[in-house]
Design a protein around this motif. Structure first.
Motif, PDB file in Angstrom:
ATOM      1  N   PHE A 176      11.134   1.862   9.974  1.00  0.00           N
ATOM      2  CA  PHE A 176       9.780   1.790  10.513  1.00  0.00           C
ATOM      3  C   PHE A 176       9.729   2.024  12.024  1.00  0.00           C
ATOM      4  O   PHE A 176       8.767   2.607  12.524  1.00  0.00           O
ATOM      5  CB  PHE A 176       9.158   0.429  10.178  1.00  0.00           C
ATOM      6  N   VAL A 223       6.968  -5.054   1.716  1.00  0.00           N
ATOM      7  CA  VAL A 223       5.787  -5.544   2.433  1.00  0.00           C
ATOM      8  C   VAL A 223       5.835  -7.059   2.587  1.00  0.00           C
ATOM      9  O   VAL A 223       5.599  -7.596   3.680  1.00  0.00           O
ATOM     10  CB  VAL A 223       4.497  -5.112   1.704  1.00  0.00           C
ATOM     11  N   LEU A 226       8.390  -8.096   5.243  1.00  0.00           N
ATOM     12  CA  LEU A 226       7.973  -7.852   6.621  1.00  0.00           C
ATOM     13  C   LEU A 226       6.831  -8.773   7.050  1.00  0.00           C
ATOM     14  O   LEU A 226       6.694  -9.095   8.229  1.00  0.00           O
ATOM     15  CB  LEU A 226       7.569  -6.388   6.788  1.00  0.00           C
ATOM     16  N   ARG A 227       6.021  -9.233   6.098  1.00  0.00           N
ATOM     17  CA  ARG A 227       4.978 -10.207   6.416  1.00  0.00           C
ATOM     18  C   ARG A 227       5.573 -11.602   6.628  1.00  0.00           C
ATOM     19  O   ARG A 227       5.046 -12.405   7.408  1.00  0.00           O
ATOM     20  CB  ARG A 227       3.939 -10.280   5.299  1.00  0.00           C
ATOM     21  N   VAL A 233       9.757  -6.324  12.197  1.00  0.00           N
ATOM     22  CA  VAL A 233       8.904  -5.243  12.700  1.00  0.00           C
ATOM     23  C   VAL A 233       7.698  -5.919  13.341  1.00  0.00           C
ATOM     24  O   VAL A 233       6.690  -6.166  12.676  1.00  0.00           O
ATOM     25  CB  VAL A 233       8.478  -4.283  11.573  1.00  0.00           C
ATOM     26  N   PHE A 236       3.726  -5.942  12.393  1.00  0.00           N
ATOM     27  CA  PHE A 236       3.622  -5.156  11.159  1.00  0.00           C
ATOM     28  C   PHE A 236       2.285  -5.393  10.467  1.00  0.00           C
ATOM     29  O   PHE A 236       1.810  -6.519  10.344  1.00  0.00           O
ATOM     30  CB  PHE A 236       4.746  -5.532  10.195  1.00  0.00           C
ATOM     31  N   SER A 237       1.688  -4.297  10.010  1.00  0.00           N
ATOM     32  CA  SER A 237       0.524  -4.366   9.134  1.00  0.00           C
ATOM     33  C   SER A 237       0.599  -3.189   8.171  1.00  0.00           C
ATOM     34  O   SER A 237       1.150  -2.125   8.498  1.00  0.00           O
ATOM     35  CB  SER A 237      -0.785  -4.317   9.919  1.00  0.00           C
ATOM     36  N   GLU A 240      -1.228   0.005   9.550  1.00  0.00           N
ATOM     37  CA  GLU A 240      -0.518   0.777  10.578  1.00  0.00           C
ATOM     38  C   GLU A 240       0.613   1.601   9.988  1.00  0.00           C
ATOM     39  O   GLU A 240       0.881   2.729  10.424  1.00  0.00           O
ATOM     40  CB  GLU A 240       0.026  -0.154  11.660  1.00  0.00           C
ATOM     41  N   TYR A 241       1.288   1.062   8.992  1.00  0.00           N
ATOM     42  CA  TYR A 241       2.482   1.718   8.454  1.00  0.00           C
ATOM     43  C   TYR A 241       2.259   2.289   7.057  1.00  0.00           C
ATOM     44  O   TYR A 241       3.216   2.613   6.360  1.00  0.00           O
ATOM     45  CB  TYR A 241       3.647   0.734   8.432  1.00  0.00           C
TER      46      TYR A 241
END
Length: 272
Positions: A176, A223, A226-227, A233, A236-237, A240-241
């Motif tokens: 990412f 996901v 990363l949350r 990251v 992270f959202s 955005e990615y």
């Protein structure tokens, strides 16, 4: 990343993998975005991701240390899940945590066990007197303040902890964010932390390091990871990615699990 906090190795099944990988990108992402992220319970990853566990089995080893201690402190306890897994706790057991959602979760879990949970920022001095504890533990602290650990340990006391090592899960990070500089990849190296510990006056009884395989079986697992592990990251959202996430979703469907590697090291330190 781990699928739970009790040092098991694998939690997948062939039916679990198929049922997730056959679902649409939007469905997987929506489910992951709706999942709660409080605490350090990783059971949501059941059937969706695996991480090999270190050979030293930290939770079990920590539990044995706690059974022999008289006063213990667990630093950055998260939701308290690892500490709560110990069958026997010392007569005096304290835990610190900096994230308010986790403070509430840890309090609910640990107070019935007689553990005092103290809200304390991760980078702040420990709010305890000198020499208050004969055992300090931690699993995956963001940053270990070895000077403070040494201060609150009694002479002969022990710091027993599992740390995240350098470039851990960087296959995900760099997918990412792109290639990271050497100083970022080399951060948290056990040799650097060993020097910090020794500078604080602690003796290294044992230091071990391992690199461990992780597999993500669907984009929802990426996901949710990363949350939950927000420093991987930063900011992270999904929005955005979204293009990169969709590309990775198609890659997993075509090629199989996205493979990454975690790094871990075990510290057994003693205050003279």
């Amino acid at each position: 990343m781990s699928t739970d906090r009790t040092d098991r190795t694998d939690h997948t099944s062939s039916t679990g993998r198929a049922s997730h990988t056959d679902r649409t990108f939007e469905a997987l992402v929506a489910e992951a975005e709706a999942a709660p992220t409080e605490g350090w319970d990783f059971s949501w990853f059941e059937g969706r991701a695996t991480e090999a566990r270190p050979s030293w089995r930290y939770a079990e080893s920590m539990a044995r240390r706690l059974a022999d201690a008289s006063a213990s402190l667990d630093i950055q306890t998260g939701g308290g899940e690892v500490l709560a897994s110990a069958a026997v706790l010392p007569p005096l057991a304290v835990a610190t945590e900096g994230w308010p959602a986790n403070v509430a979760k840890a309090t609910a879990l640990l107070h019935p066990r007689g553990v005092a949970v103290v809200a304390s920022p991760e980078d702040a001095p420990l709010p305890f007197a000198d020499g208050a504890f004969d055992l300090v533990t931690s699993r995956h602290p963001v940053k270990a303040r070895f000077d403070e650990i040494a201060r609150v340990l009694r002479p002969g006391g022990t710091y027993f902890a599992q740390h995240v090592g350098p470039a851990s899960v960087f296959e995900v990070v760099e997918y990412f964010l792109g290639p990271q500089p050497a100083e970022v990849r080399g951060g948290r190296h056990p040799d650097l932390e060993r020097a910090e510990a020794e500078a604080a006056g602690l003796e290294v009884v044992d230091l071990r390091a391992e690199r461990l395989r992780i597999e993500f079986f669907d984009i929802g697992a990426v996901v949710h990871f990363l949350r939950k592990v927000v420093w991987m990251v930063p900011g992270f959202s999904v929005e955005e990615y979204r293009p990169r996430l969709r590309e990775l979703h198609e890659r997993i469907r075509a090629e199989g699990p996205f493979v990454a590697h975690s790094t871990r090291h075990l510290f057994d330190l003693r205050k003279p």
